[in-house]
Design a protein around this motif. Structure first.
Motif, short mmCIF file in Angstrom:
data_model
loop_
_atom_site.label_atom_id
_atom_site.label_comp_id
_atom_site.label_asym_id
_atom_site.label_seq_id
_atom_site.Cartn_x
_atom_site.Cartn_y
_atom_site.Cartn_z
N ASP A 1 0.85 -1.20 0.00
CA ASP A 1 0.00 0.00 0.00
C ASP A 1 0.88 1.24 0.00
N ILE A 2 0.29 2.35 -0.49
CA ILE A 2 0.94 3.65 -0.48
C ILE A 2 -0.06 4.66 0.07
N LYS A 3 0.35 5.42 1.07
CA LYS A 3 -0.51 6.44 1.66
C LYS A 3 0.24 7.77 1.71
N LEU A 4 -0.54 8.85 1.55
CA LEU A 4 0.02 10.19 1.70
C LEU A 4 -0.50 10.82 2.98
N MET A 5 0.41 11.47 3.71
CA MET A 5 0.03 12.18 4.93
C MET A 5 0.51 13.62 4.82
N LYS A 6 -0.39 14.55 5.12
CA LYS A 6 -0.05 15.98 5.04
C LYS A 6 0.46 16.45 6.40
N VAL A 7 1.71 16.91 6.43
CA VAL A 7 2.29 17.43 7.67
C VAL A 7 1.87 18.88 7.85
N HIS A 8 2.05 19.66 6.81
CA HIS A 8 1.49 21.02 6.74
C HIS A 8 1.31 21.36 5.26
N ASP A 9 0.93 22.56 4.96
CA ASP A 9 0.53 22.90 3.58
C ASP A 9 1.62 22.66 2.54
N HIS A 10 2.88 22.64 2.97
CA HIS A 10 3.96 22.52 1.99
C HIS A 10 4.78 21.24 2.16
N HIS B 1 9.17 5.71 5.14
CA HIS B 1 8.60 7.06 5.02
C HIS B 1 9.49 7.90 4.12
N LEU B 2 8.89 8.50 3.11
CA LEU B 2 9.59 9.43 2.22
C LEU B 2 9.00 10.82 2.42
N HIS B 3 9.78 11.83 2.17
CA HIS B 3 9.33 13.21 2.43
C HIS B 3 9.38 14.02 1.14
N LEU B 4 8.36 14.85 0.96
CA LEU B 4 8.27 15.71 -0.22
C LEU B 4 7.81 17.10 0.20
N SER B 5 8.58 18.10 -0.19
CA SER B 5 8.21 19.50 0.07
C SER B 5 7.83 20.17 -1.24
N SER B 6 6.90 21.12 -1.13
CA SER B 6 6.42 21.85 -2.31
C SER B 6 6.41 23.35 -2.02
N PRO B 7 6.86 24.16 -2.96
CA PRO B 7 6.81 25.61 -2.74
C PRO B 7 5.38 26.14 -2.74
N HIS B 8 4.45 25.36 -3.29
CA HIS B 8 3.05 25.76 -3.36
C HIS B 8 2.23 24.94 -2.36
N ALA B 9 1.22 25.55 -1.82
CA ALA B 9 0.39 24.89 -0.81
C ALA B 9 -0.36 23.70 -1.41
N ILE B 10 -0.42 22.61 -0.65
CA ILE B 10 -1.13 21.39 -1.05
C ILE B 10 -2.35 21.25 -0.14
N SER B 11 -3.51 21.21 -0.74
CA SER B 11 -4.73 21.12 0.07
C SER B 11 -4.98 19.67 0.49
N GLN B 12 -5.85 19.50 1.49
CA GLN B 12 -6.21 18.16 1.92
C GLN B 12 -6.96 17.42 0.82
N THR B 13 -7.72 18.17 0.02
CA THR B 13 -8.43 17.56 -1.11
C THR B 13 -7.43 16.97 -2.10
N ASN B 14 -6.34 17.72 -2.38
CA ASN B 14 -5.28 17.21 -3.25
C ASN B 14 -4.69 15.91 -2.69
N VAL B 15 -4.43 15.91 -1.40
CA VAL B 15 -3.79 14.77 -0.75
C VAL B 15 -4.66 13.52 -0.84
N VAL B 16 -5.94 13.65 -0.51
CA VAL B 16 -6.85 12.50 -0.52
C VAL B 16 -6.96 11.93 -1.93
N LYS B 17 -7.09 12.82 -2.90
CA LYS B 17 -7.25 12.41 -4.29
C LYS B 17 -6.02 11.64 -4.78
N MET B 18 -4.83 12.19 -4.51
CA MET B 18 -3.59 11.54 -4.96
C MET B 18 -3.32 10.26 -4.17
N SER B 19 -3.64 10.28 -2.88
CA SER B 19 -3.41 9.11 -2.04
C SER B 19 -4.26 7.93 -2.49
N ASN B 20 -5.51 8.19 -2.79
CA ASN B 20 -6.40 7.12 -3.27
C ASN B 20 -5.89 6.53 -4.58
#
Length: 327
Positions: free
Chosen positions: A137-146, A161-180
């Protein structure tokens, strides 16, 4: 070739040297062993063993110490002897795996510690090659917006656990959609190709596609670069014996352990049986160190190996017996 009596003397020199840590003379052999020959005969046999480079004379004593070749012959004889099985004393790694709720990392970490405590030497347990193990399985967890944490769950129970940072804010909707999406595609994640037209096929925005591609690249790098994990028990056993006479031998091994390069050495010497390498057999610049290894097997076809690292003056018989008890 040496006679059985001469081998018995070599055996006595090795075991006494391991036990006492000093050169062994004929007087010591007579005192500590049941020999029915004269001191002169023992001295003559020691001269023959020395002529065959199986023992060496030190500058500080009239006694002898085993050479690498002497330790090698002694170890070979031990490996040729049948080992008495005692299932009551077996170290059952599958039972440990169940006790640790099928968590491979926790199991092998404790296994390394247990084995080091019982062998009294530094022990490395090399875990299964996760690059060849399916992702469950692969799951995404949002630590904060970036910042996201990507959780990879392997069928072995290993979690990464792998970590990814983004200069742009990632919404919870984005996270759920990509995680699924990633969870549904976990079995074929290495073959995924998320192109621009994927926004039409999967309904992703361009921003989500960019993040997904970064996540897949991270997963791909992780799976292809991570081969085996090392679990170390009793590193202090090597550090405690550091002194001016063996620092040149032990420092390279400590360096290999710290850099994980030790697996390159071990990969060359592991087969289905107990394997021993001594001194220069390990590597040209290494001396006064011995490594004993054996493979282990866990449920689901998981395998790795145990490596016991110590001085050439090691209690080989004890370590061989301990390795033979792994089930």
């Amino acid at each position: 070739m040496i006679t059985q009596r001469q081998f018995s003397i070599l055996n006595a020199i090795v075991e006494d040297y391991v036990e006492l840590g000093q050169p062994i003379g004929s007087k010591t052999i007579i005192q500590r062993h049941n020999v029915n020959v004269s001191p002169a005969t023992i001295r003559n046999d020691m001269k023959l063993l020395e002529s065959q480079a199986l023992i060496e004379k030190t500058h500080t004593s009239s006694g002898r110490i085993p050479s690498e070749a002497g330790f090698r012959l002694y170890a070979n004889r031990l490996l040729d002897q049948p080992i008495k099985e005692n299932k009551q004393n077996n170290i059952n790694i599958n039972e440990m795996y169940a006790q640790h709720h099928f968590d491979i990392s926790s199991t092998l970490k404790n296994f390394a510690k247990l084995f080091s405590n019982q062998s009294h030497y530094t022990t490395l347990v090399v875990g299964p090659d996760h690059s060849k193990v399916a992702i469950l399985d692969i799951k995404l967890m949002k630590v904060h917006d970036h910042h996201l944490i990507i959780v990879l769950v392997y069928e072995t129970g290993h979690v990464k656990h792998l970590h990814l940072s983004s200069p742009h804010a990632i919404s919870q909707t984005n996270v759920v959609k990509m995680s699924n999406f990633l969870s549904e595609q976990c079995e074929s994640v290495l073959n995924l190709s998320i192109k621009e037209n994927s926004e039409i096929i999967y309904g992703f925005t361009k921003f989500e596609l960019a993040i997904l591609n970064q996540i897949i690249d991270l997963i791909h790098y992780q799976i292809t670069s991570e081969s085996s994990r090392i679990y170390l028990g009793g590193k202090h056993q090597l550090i405690e014996v550091l002194n001016e006479t063996n620092v040149a031998a032990i420092q390279p091994i400590l360096k290999y352990i710290e850099s994980n390069q030790i697996t390159d050495i071990l990969d060359e010497m592991v087969d289905s049986n107990i394997n021993i390498k001594i001194g220069h057999e390990i590597e040209r610049d290494i001396q006064d160190i011995a490594i004993l290894t054996r493979r282990y097997q866990i449920d689901h076809g998981l395998s790795g190996y145990v490596a016991v690292i110590g001085p050439t003056a090691m209690h080989y018989q004890n370590v061989i017996q301990l390795l033979s008890r792994i089930s």
